[in-house]
Structures are given as structure tokens and as C-alpha cells.
Design an enzyme around this catalytic site. Structure first.
Site, PDB file in Angstrom:
ATOM      1  N   ASN A 167     -17.095  15.915 -27.441  1.00  0.00           N
ATOM      2  CA  ASN A 167     -15.539  16.742 -27.173  1.00  0.00           C
ATOM      3  C   ASN A 167     -14.563  15.774 -27.020  1.00  0.00           C
ATOM      4  O   ASN A 167     -14.196  14.645 -27.219  1.00  0.00           O
ATOM      5  CB  ASN A 167     -16.413  16.834 -25.007  1.00  0.00           C
ATOM      6  CG  ASN A 167     -16.369  15.506 -24.945  1.00  0.00           C
ATOM      7  OD1 ASN A 167     -15.794  14.868 -24.367  1.00  0.00           O
ATOM      8  ND2 ASN A 167     -17.746  15.279 -24.426  1.00  0.00           N
ATOM      9  N   ILE A 197     -27.581  10.404 -17.738  1.00  0.00           N
ATOM     10  CA  ILE A 197     -27.011   8.934 -17.259  1.00  0.00           C
ATOM     11  C   ILE A 197     -26.608   7.977 -16.073  1.00  0.00           C
ATOM     12  O   ILE A 197     -27.936   7.355 -15.587  1.00  0.00           O
ATOM     13  CB  ILE A 197     -25.821   8.403 -18.256  1.00  0.00           C
ATOM     14  CG1 ILE A 197     -26.538   7.907 -19.366  1.00  0.00           C
ATOM     15  CG2 ILE A 197     -25.900   6.490 -17.946  1.00  0.00           C
ATOM     16  CD1 ILE A 197     -25.006   8.473 -20.702  1.00  0.00           C
TER      17      ILE A 197
HETATM   18  O1  C5P Z   1     -23.442  17.046 -14.508  1.00  0.00           O
HETATM   19  P1  C5P Z   1     -21.910  16.868 -14.627  1.00  0.00           P
HETATM   20  O2  C5P Z   1     -21.911  16.934 -16.210  1.00  0.00           O
HETATM   21  O3  C5P Z   1     -20.815  17.577 -14.149  1.00  0.00           O
HETATM   22  O4  C5P Z   1     -22.084  15.031 -14.202  1.00  0.00           O
HETATM   23  C1  C5P Z   1     -20.864  14.580 -14.285  1.00  0.00           C
HETATM   24  C2  C5P Z   1     -20.940  13.618 -14.005  1.00  0.00           C
HETATM   25  O5  C5P Z   1     -22.498  13.230 -13.825  1.00  0.00           O
HETATM   26  C3  C5P Z   1     -19.928  12.300 -14.548  1.00  0.00           C
HETATM   27  O6  C5P Z   1     -19.991  11.199 -13.654  1.00  0.00           O
HETATM   28  C4  C5P Z   1     -20.419  12.190 -16.524  1.00  0.00           C
HETATM   29  O7  C5P Z   1     -19.844  10.733 -16.538  1.00  0.00           O
HETATM   30  C5  C5P Z   1     -21.621  11.669 -15.484  1.00  0.00           C
HETATM   31  N1  C5P Z   1     -23.496  12.251 -16.525  1.00  0.00           N
HETATM   32  C6  C5P Z   1     -24.232  11.119 -17.000  1.00  0.00           C
HETATM   33  N2  C5P Z   1     -24.632  11.564 -17.318  1.00  0.00           N
HETATM   34  C7  C5P Z   1     -25.126  13.020 -18.449  1.00  0.00           C
HETATM   35  C8  C5P Z   1     -24.092  13.544 -18.135  1.00  0.00           C
HETATM   36  C9  C5P Z   1     -23.316  13.373 -17.160  1.00  0.00           C
HETATM   37  O8  C5P Z   1     -23.838  10.101 -16.578  1.00  0.00           O
HETATM   38  N3  C5P Z   1     -25.889  13.305 -19.357  1.00  0.00           N
END
Ligand code: C5P
Length: 403
Positions: free
Chosen positions: A210, A308
């Protein structure tokens, strides 16, 4: 000393024999990583030439308030906003008097009135002038208004006198300047920050990713370092240099980012997830480059990546965990539900439907949502915003841990 990395210092030079030391000061500030722009009063140009300072700062020197050419380049208000800190060295008795009285009768005093950045003065004058009650009154007035005075030192003076009024040495001034950024809010704390995109390979030459630039995460990492924290910056592929005084771990995929995040997590006090992690990855990575076939439509099979920040926030002894929510609508509602669902302590919500902020931009505007509060931080540079966020995170971390 590395604490001035990427800091924007506006160095004001007023008329005094110590102005010759401002050349070395400019060099010291730049060596510590700062970007320096210089404003000279007309009297200062009698002691040292603008050309010398232009060469040393790498930027044109600003001399006059009403200069059409300079205003077209970087106008005085823009310059006042640009500065992270204004340092006036040497500061003459006359300059201190004008500043203490709120005058705006030249470029430098006008900038001091217009800026919101901290102002520091390095007084330099004859010992009798420094001791004079008018100067002492002005110094007291300025200190009361929050202006910092660096020195003056005591010793032999150019005129042959001995006493207080010597400008501090450039190396000391650069050190004091750097210390202004060390807020100490996170001294001794360990902060992990994820930043940038992840890259999920399809085959040896292709990947899913992205547009995240990593700028917000890197700015947060620098602010956390400035606040005294030990920082591990876990970064996806970005075009940004490693900031000084922190550990940077470069990763490619979400799984690698997770492994680096869990590594040593017991020692982590605050975890900030600013990375734009790919939600899905290809189920399998082809060993060889995938060839174009006859078919018009190609199907890709994807599998969900681990979350994560949620994994971190669900550890038994979890750190204070901060997530980001980039949304295009119903920003606050989505952010709140994410706060609960992922068991976060705080979430930084931003509206990515606004093209002037967010992804790849240098500016951002966010709302910080926690269980106790909702705080709006208006549009500003990602670096300024990072400082504000680190301050909020440090405050709420302390409240939560009762420290
Ligand atoms: O669920 P979404 O992607 O909208 O959430 C965003 C938050 O979750 C951000 O802080 C992003 O760094 C974290 N995130 C993560 N691992 C993922 C997806 C999102 O740590 N696989």
C-alpha cells in the site's frame, strides 16, 4: 550529540563582537543534525557577513522585514511557523530591551512576536551593560514570559573588562539548544513503534502493498527518542533514513513485523502501531515468476494476516498499546469499536478521505480516542503532531500505570 536531527532552528544574530562565534555555532547546530535558517539585524552585518552565514547554513540569510524578494521565498510569518526553536546568539542589550517591550520594529523582533516556538537568548555584552538595572529588568521580564536565557558566561571580555556578559561557547549553546527538545517524559521507558507498509510477496518479483510512507511512525519514533525513551522502530519498506539514537528493525511482511514486535516485548512499556499492515497475504508464494497465461481473469487466493497490535494488546502483561485508525467515514465510531475489539488503550483516528492529510502527506490531523477522553489535534506537520501525540501517550501511560 545527535539530538537536533531534523530540527528546524531559526538562529537570530544581533550586533555584538560575539557575532563572529555565530559562524561556529551554525556549524555546530548543523553537525548535530539541525536545519538552520539565519536572521541578522543590520548591526550584526557590521560584525560578520551574511555571505559567510549563508555558506555555513546552506540557506539564504534573512535581513529585512520589508523585502519583497525574501517575502516571496519564505515570508516572515512562514519563517516564524517554520521554526521548532528560535535561538538568538548573540543577543545584545538593545535587542533584549526591544524584545522585552514587545516591539516589532525589525525582522527579528517581528519573528519573535509571531512564532509559537520556544525562544532562547544567549546574551552577550559588556559586563557593566549586563549588570545595569535596565538590562536586568529586561532579562527578568523575558524569563517571566518563558524566554530562556543561555548564560551569559563570566570572564575576559573583548573590551578588556572581566565579568559577566560573555556569550557562551558555541558547543555549549548547541548542547543547551538540544536539551530543549529532550522533554524527559519517557525517560527510561521502552517504546516499540511499527511503521510503514508491509509487503506481501506473490512471487520473486511481485508483491501486494500500500501507499503508506512511514512518515508518521518515523516522526513518532523521533519524538519518543527526544522524550528520553529507548525506541525500537519496526519498519516496513520505506524511503526514509533511520533516525538517530534508536534501534531500527527492517521487515517486509506482516508475519516478520509480528515476530519483531513480539521479540523482547516483556521489556516494552508502550507499543505504538502506526504501520499500515496488509490485511491479507497470498496463500502461497510462487517459487518462480508467475507467467502470463491465456486466461483473461486470474484469481488470487489470499489468507488473513495476523493482527499485530491485537496480538500485542492481548498478551498477559501487555504494554500500553496505541493503534491507528484510518477511516473514510464515521471516523470516531469506527475508532471506538476498534479500541474495544483490539483491547487498545488509545487509538489515533484520522480521516483519510481528506486528500490534504494522511497517507504520503507531510501533514495530518487526528482525533485521539481513549476510554476516558476524545481529544482533537488539528492539522499540522506530522513532526509537530508526533510531539503532541507522544506527550498525550506519556500522560495517559502514567495515569494508567499510576506513576
Ligand atoms: O483493523 P485496522 O487495520 O483498521 O486497524 C488499524 C490498526 O491496527 C493500526 O494501528 C495498525 O497498525 C494495526 N494493525 C496491525 N496488524 C494488522 C492490521 C492492523 O497491527 N494486521
Amino acid at each position: 550529540m545527535q539530538r537536533l536531527t531534523n530540527r528546524q532552528i531559526l538562529l537570530g544574530i544581533t550586533g555584538g563582537i560575539a557575532a563572529y562565534k555565530s559562524a561556529e555555532l551554525t556549524r555546530q547546530l548543523r553537525a548535530a543534525g539541525a536545519e538552520v535558517r539565519i536572521v541578522m539585524t543590520p548591526a550584526a552585518t557590521e560584525f560578520i557577513t551574511p555571505l559567510t552565514l549563508q555558506a555555513l547554513s546552506g540557506n539564504p540569510v534573512h535581513l529585512h522585514l520589508l523585502d519583497a524578494e525574501a517575502e516571496a521565498g519564505m515570508g516572515h510569518i512562514e519563517l516564524a511557523k517554520w521554526a521548532d526553536l528560535v535561538l538568538i546568539a548573540p543577543a545584545s542589550a538593545d535587542f533584549m530591551a526591544r524584545l522585552a517591550n514587545g516591539q516589532g520594529n525589525d525582522l527579528l523582533t517581528t519573528l519573535c512576536l509571531a512564532t509559537e516556538a520556544p525562544i532562547c537568548l544567549a546574551p552577550a555584552m559588556n559586563q557593566a551593560m549586563w549588570r545595569d538595572s535596565a538590562t536586568q529588568l529586561n532579562a527578568a521580564k523575558l524569563t517571566e514570559r518563558g524566554v530562556k536565557l543561555f548564560g551569559p558566561g563570566v570572564g575576559e571580555q573583548a573590551c578588556g573588562d572581566n565579568g559577566p556578559g560573555r556569550m557562551l561557547e558555541p558547543v555549549e549553546l548547541a548542547q543547551l539548544t538540544a536539551e530543549q527538545f529532550d522533554t524527559g517524559l519517557l525517560t527510561g521507558k521502552t517504546v516499540y513503534i511499527t511503521a510503514g507498509p508491509t509487503r506481501e510477496p506473490l512471487d520473486p518479483v511481485r508483491y501486494i502493498s500500500n501507499h503508506s510512507s512511514g512518515k508518521m511512525g518515523y516522526a513518532l519514533a523521533e519524538s519518543a527518542v527526544d522524550a528520553g525513551a529507548r525506541v525500537k522502530l519496526i519498519s516496513g519498506p520505506v524511503n526514509l533514513a533511520a533516525p538517530a539514537r534508536l534501534q531500527r528493525v527492517m521487515v517486509q511482511t506482516a508475519e516478520e513485523m509480528l515476530a519483531a514486535s513480539l521479540d523482547g516485548l516483556d521489556d516494552c512499556d508502550i507499543f505504538i502501531a502506526s504501520a499500515a499492515v496488509a490485511d491479507y497475504r497470498p496463500t502461497a508464494v510462487a517459487e518462480q515468476k508467475i507467467k502470463k497465461g491465456a486466461e483473461e481473469i486470474m484469481e488470487l487466493h489470499l489468507v488473513k494476516n495476523p493482527d499485530i497490535v491485537a496480538t500485542v494488546a492481548n498478551q498477559a502483561d501487555k504494554p500500553f498499546t496505541v493503534g491507528f485508525a484510518a477511516e473514510t467515514r464515521d471516523v470516531i465510531e469506527y475508532a471506538r469499536s476498534k479500541l474495544d475489539r483490539k483491547n487498545l488503550d488509545m487509538i489515533v483516528a484520522n480521516d483519510v478521505s481528506r486528500s490534504e492529510i494522511g497517507f504520503n502527506s507531510d501533514e495530518n490531523a487526528v482525533t485521539v480516542v481513549s476510554r476516558q477522553a476524545e481529544i482533537e489535534l488539528p492539522q499540522t506537520s506530522k513532526r509537530q503532531l508526533a510531539g503532541q501525540l507522544i506527550r498525550l501517550i506519556a500522560e495517559q501511560y502514567r495515569q494508567r500505570s499510576g506513576r
